[in-house]
Design a protein around this motif. Structure first.
Motif, PDB file in Angstrom:
ATOM      1  N   SER A  26       0.861  -1.181   0.000  1.00 34.70           N
ATOM      2  CA  SER A  26       0.000   0.000   0.000  1.00 34.70           C
ATOM      3  C   SER A  26       0.898   1.232   0.000  1.00 34.70           C
ATOM      4  O   SER A  26       2.083   1.159   0.344  1.00 34.70           O
ATOM      5  CB  SER A  26      -0.895   0.010   1.239  1.00 34.70           C
ATOM      6  N   PRO A  27       0.367   2.399  -0.375  1.00 41.22           N
ATOM      7  CA  PRO A  27       1.212   3.600  -0.366  1.00 41.22           C
ATOM      8  C   PRO A  27       1.729   3.950   1.017  1.00 41.22           C
ATOM      9  O   PRO A  27       2.888   4.375   1.161  1.00 41.22           O
ATOM     10  CB  PRO A  27       0.291   4.691  -0.927  1.00 41.22           C
ATOM     11  N   SER A  28       0.919   3.760   2.055  1.00 42.66           N
ATOM     12  CA  SER A  28       1.365   4.094   3.413  1.00 42.66           C
ATOM     13  C   SER A  28       2.479   3.172   3.875  1.00 42.66           C
ATOM     14  O   SER A  28       3.491   3.606   4.440  1.00 42.66           O
ATOM     15  CB  SER A  28       0.194   4.021   4.396  1.00 42.66           C
ATOM     16  N   ARG A  29       2.305   1.850   3.641  1.00 39.92           N
ATOM     17  CA  ARG A  29       3.331   0.912   4.088  1.00 39.92           C
ATOM     18  C   ARG A  29       4.603   1.037   3.246  1.00 39.92           C
ATOM     19  O   ARG A  29       5.709   0.876   3.761  1.00 39.92           O
ATOM     20  CB  ARG A  29       2.793  -0.516   4.031  1.00 39.92           C
ATOM     21  N   ALA A  30       4.468   1.320   1.951  1.00 41.48           N
ATOM     22  CA  ALA A  30       5.653   1.552   1.131  1.00 41.48           C
ATOM     23  C   ALA A  30       6.412   2.781   1.624  1.00 41.48           C
ATOM     24  O   ALA A  30       7.640   2.781   1.719  1.00 41.48           O
ATOM     25  CB  ALA A  30       5.260   1.727  -0.334  1.00 41.48           C
ATOM     26  N   SER A  31       5.674   3.823   1.970  1.00 41.32           N
ATOM     27  CA  SER A  31       6.298   5.039   2.495  1.00 41.32           C
ATOM     28  C   SER A  31       6.975   4.770   3.833  1.00 41.32           C
ATOM     29  O   SER A  31       8.062   5.288   4.118  1.00 41.32           O
ATOM     30  CB  SER A  31       5.238   6.139   2.641  1.00 41.32           C
ATOM     31  N   ASP A  32       6.332   3.938   4.671  1.00 41.73           N
ATOM     32  CA  ASP A  32       6.946   3.562   5.949  1.00 41.73           C
ATOM     33  C   ASP A  32       8.304   2.901   5.730  1.00 41.73           C
ATOM     34  O   ASP A  32       9.287   3.224   6.402  1.00 41.73           O
ATOM     35  CB  ASP A  32       6.041   2.586   6.715  1.00 41.73           C
ATOM     36  N   PHE A  33       8.357   1.946   4.795  1.00 40.18           N
ATOM     37  CA  PHE A  33       9.611   1.222   4.568  1.00 40.18           C
ATOM     38  C   PHE A  33      10.683   2.147   4.025  1.00 40.18           C
ATOM     39  O   PHE A  33      11.853   2.044   4.414  1.00 40.18           O
ATOM     40  CB  PHE A  33       9.381   0.051   3.612  1.00 40.18           C
ATOM     41  N   LYS A  34      10.304   3.045   3.114  1.00 39.97           N
ATOM     42  CA  LYS A  34      11.263   4.027   2.600  1.00 39.97           C
ATOM     43  C   LYS A  34      11.801   4.907   3.716  1.00 39.97           C
ATOM     44  O   LYS A  34      12.978   5.234   3.762  1.00 39.97           O
ATOM     45  CB  LYS A  34      10.593   4.909   1.531  1.00 39.97           C
ATOM     46  N   GLN A  35      10.911   5.308   4.608  1.00 37.74           N
ATOM     47  CA  GLN A  35      11.312   6.182   5.713  1.00 37.74           C
ATOM     48  C   GLN A  35      12.174   5.441   6.722  1.00 37.74           C
ATOM     49  O   GLN A  35      13.220   5.944   7.151  1.00 37.74           O
ATOM     50  CB  GLN A  35      10.067   6.724   6.409  1.00 37.74           C
ATOM     51  N   CYS A  36      11.714   4.229   7.110  1.00 35.11           N
ATOM     52  CA  CYS A  36      12.422   3.474   8.141  1.00 35.11           C
ATOM     53  C   CYS A  36      11.935   2.025   8.109  1.00 35.11           C
ATOM     54  O   CYS A  36      10.788   1.758   8.461  1.00 35.11           O
ATOM     55  CB  CYS A  36      12.164   4.084   9.520  1.00 35.11           C
ATOM     56  N   PRO A  37      12.779   1.074   7.683  1.00 33.08           N
ATOM     57  CA  PRO A  37      12.342  -0.326   7.643  1.00 33.08           C
ATOM     58  C   PRO A  37      11.816  -0.838   8.982  1.00 33.08           C
ATOM     59  O   PRO A  37      10.881  -1.643   9.012  1.00 33.08           O
ATOM     60  CB  PRO A  37      13.611  -1.069   7.218  1.00 33.08           C
ATOM     61  N   LEU A  38      12.396  -0.359  10.092  1.00 32.72           N
ATOM     62  CA  LEU A  38      11.919  -0.831  11.393  1.00 32.72           C
ATOM     63  C   LEU A  38      10.508  -0.319  11.666  1.00 32.72           C
ATOM     64  O   LEU A  38       9.690  -1.031  12.264  1.00 32.72           O
ATOM     65  CB  LEU A  38      12.871  -0.394  12.508  1.00 32.72           C
ATOM     66  N   LEU A  39      10.206   0.896  11.240  1.00 34.73           N
ATOM     67  CA  LEU A  39       8.847   1.409  11.390  1.00 34.73           C
ATOM     68  C   LEU A  39       7.872   0.531  10.607  1.00 34.73           C
ATOM     69  O   LEU A  39       6.775   0.229  11.092  1.00 34.73           O
ATOM     70  CB  LEU A  39       8.768   2.855  10.895  1.00 34.73           C
ATOM     71  N   TYR A  40       8.259   0.132   9.403  1.00 35.00           N
ATOM     72  CA  TYR A  40       7.414  -0.775   8.631  1.00 35.00           C
ATOM     73  C   TYR A  40       7.161  -2.048   9.421  1.00 35.00           C
ATOM     74  O   TYR A  40       6.025  -2.526   9.497  1.00 35.00           O
ATOM     75  CB  TYR A  40       8.078  -1.114   7.300  1.00 35.00           C
ATOM     76  N   ARG A  41       8.210  -2.600  10.001  1.00 37.79           N
ATOM     77  CA  ARG A  41       8.043  -3.835  10.762  1.00 37.79           C
ATOM     78  C   ARG A  41       7.080  -3.633  11.921  1.00 37.79           C
ATOM     79  O   ARG A  41       6.173  -4.441  12.151  1.00 37.79           O
ATOM     80  CB  ARG A  41       9.394  -4.315  11.293  1.00 37.79           C
ATOM     81  N   PHE A  42       7.272  -2.551  12.675  1.00 34.09           N
ATOM     82  CA  PHE A  42       6.406  -2.312  13.836  1.00 34.09           C
ATOM     83  C   PHE A  42       4.937  -2.217  13.423  1.00 34.09           C
ATOM     84  O   PHE A  42       4.047  -2.690  14.133  1.00 34.09           O
ATOM     85  CB  PHE A  42       6.828  -1.035  14.552  1.00 34.09           C
ATOM     86  N   ARG A  43       4.680  -1.571  12.265  1.00 34.03           N
ATOM     87  CA  ARG A  43       3.301  -1.349  11.849  1.00 34.03           C
ATOM     88  C   ARG A  43       2.702  -2.528  11.078  1.00 34.03           C
ATOM     89  O   ARG A  43       1.545  -2.903  11.301  1.00 34.03           O
ATOM     90  CB  ARG A  43       3.226  -0.084  10.979  1.00 34.03           C
ATOM     91  N   ALA A  44       3.476  -3.130  10.174  1.00 34.77           N
ATOM     92  CA  ALA A  44       2.924  -4.141   9.291  1.00 34.77           C
ATOM     93  C   ALA A  44       3.136  -5.565   9.771  1.00 34.77           C
ATOM     94  O   ALA A  44       2.324  -6.442   9.479  1.00 34.77           O
ATOM     95  CB  ALA A  44       3.527  -3.994   7.883  1.00 34.77           C
ATOM     96  N   VAL A  45       4.229  -5.800  10.503  1.00 36.99           N
ATOM     97  CA  VAL A  45       4.535  -7.158  10.949  1.00 36.99           C
ATOM     98  C   VAL A  45       4.120  -7.353  12.408  1.00 36.99           C
ATOM     99  O   VAL A  45       3.307  -8.219  12.733  1.00 36.99           O
ATOM    100  CB  VAL A  45       6.036  -7.473  10.771  1.00 36.99           C
ATOM    101  N   ASP A  46       4.658  -6.539  13.307  1.00 35.85           N
ATOM    102  CA  ASP A  46       4.299  -6.640  14.726  1.00 35.85           C
ATOM    103  C   ASP A  46       2.898  -6.100  14.984  1.00 35.85           C
ATOM    104  O   ASP A  46       2.251  -6.496  15.964  1.00 35.85           O
ATOM    105  CB  ASP A  46       5.297  -5.866  15.583  1.00 35.85           C
ATOM    106  N   ARG A  47       2.459  -5.168  14.117  1.00 36.32           N
ATOM    107  CA  ARG A  47       1.145  -4.523  14.268  1.00 36.32           C
ATOM    108  C   ARG A  47       0.989  -3.918  15.665  1.00 36.32           C
ATOM    109  O   ARG A  47      -0.012  -4.143  16.366  1.00 36.32           O
ATOM    110  CB  ARG A  47       0.012  -5.512  13.971  1.00 36.32           C
ATOM    111  N   LEU A  48       1.992  -3.190  16.073  1.00 42.95           N
ATOM    112  CA  LEU A  48       1.957  -2.556  17.386  1.00 42.95           C
ATOM    113  C   LEU A  48       0.910  -1.448  17.401  1.00 42.95           C
ATOM    114  O   LEU A  48       0.772  -0.699  16.430  1.00 42.95           O
ATOM    115  CB  LEU A  48       3.333  -1.966  17.720  1.00 42.95           C
TER     116      LEU A  48
END
Length: 306
Positions: A26-48
């Motif tokens: 998605s555009p939000s998750r792609a932007s998260d990964f570009k900004q910070c791969p760990l942020l992507y993980r927290f939001r998309a994988v860990d779903r914190l």
């Protein structure tokens, strides 16, 4: 249409009869990964969980109001009518997400409920100001969008599945497409516009692959200051951007196999909800749970609002 085929995404049935959707970008998750791969993980994988800000919730409210505004007959799309939608729309959102009311809680005491009500009322007034600003940018009585809050999904020939929600699509009698996105947040303008244009090009690629037509215009409407930004993409640019999305997805998949989602400190860290778990701030991430199935690419209403 550029070379390469585009396949419509399919849904795989599960034993329970519910569809298990494949992982998507998605555009939000792609932007998260570009900004910070760990942020992507927290939001998309860990779903914190993340506690939204009042500004984020206000963005969701304003988007909902504008969606309902365009569902009205043309002649009723007036500022007063739109502002009449604020209170009932907020009531619906608060019922769906009752935890959002905690943002306005003033604590216990005899006057607590009154103070909370006053806080909500003042906050709704600021939402009304954003609605008023919208009418300063265009007259909705002269428009008849093809769709509002449209869910789009397509699979590229490389196998990357793209998914997102578009605020509004306008289609001219001649077939030209305009993609419109409302912005209500207060992100730093330069960074905010770069992220917003990334989002708009994402939508342009999806629509181009779905319809075979490059959108004529990508329009960002900044309600906080009454400004609009319009951009005209071309096919070679979208081809390049498509390759960028494919590269991002491949990088996500590589990180997903090993759990190696590294932090990328920047000025945006100040807005991150997960500093306590980030190694860049002395924290320790939770144990990696493994690559999620079926869908680490889903966007929330808060993602779509800003």
């Amino acid at each position: 249409m550029a070379e390469g085929t585009t396949r419509t995404a399919t849904v795989t049935p599960t034993a329970g009869g519910r569809g298990a959707r494949r992982p998507a970008l998605s555009p939000s998750r792609a932007s998260d990964f570009k900004q910070c791969p760990l942020l992507y993980r927290f939001r998309a994988v860990d779903r914190l969980p993340e506690v939204p800000t009042k500004a984020q919730v206000r963005g969701t409210l304003v988007h909902s109001v504008l969606e309902k505004l365009f569902a009205l007959p043309r002649e009723e799309r007036m500022p007063e009518r739109a502002k009449d939608l604020l209170h009932p729309t907020w009531s619906e959102l608060a019922e769906e997400c009752p935890e959002w009311m905690d943002l306005f809680a003033s604590g216990e005491g005899e006057d607590g409920a009154d103070e909370t009500g006053a806080a909500v009322g003042a906050w709704l007034e600021t939402a009304g100001e954003l609605v008023d600003a919208y009418f300063g940018l265009e007259d909705p009585r002269r428009l008849e969008p093809e769709a509002c809050e449209l869910h789009v999904e397509t699979e590229l020939s490389s196998g990357v599945l793209l998914r997102g929600y578009i605020d509004r699509i306008d289609v001219a009698p001649t077939g030209e497409i305009r993609v419109v996105d409302y912005k209500t947040g207060a992100a730093p303008r330069q960074i905010g516009e770069a992220k917003a244009m990334f989002q708009m090009k994402f939508y342009a690629v999806v629509l181009w692959r779905l319809r075979g037509v490059v959108p004529r215009q990508l329009k960002l409407m900044y309600l906080s200051d009454g400004q609009a930004l319009a951009y005209t993409p071309d096919e070679p640019e979208l081809v390049r951007f498509e390759r960028t999305l494919e590269a991002i997805w491949q990088a996500i998949l590589r990180a997903g196999k090993t759990g190696d989602f590294r932090p990328s400190p920047s000025k945006l860290c100040g807005w991150c909800s997960h500093q306590a778990l980030c190694p860049s701030f002395g924290g320790t991430p939770p144990e990696y749970p493994g690559w999620p199935e079926p869908d680490p690419g889903e966007e929330s209403a808060l993602d779509r609002a800003d």
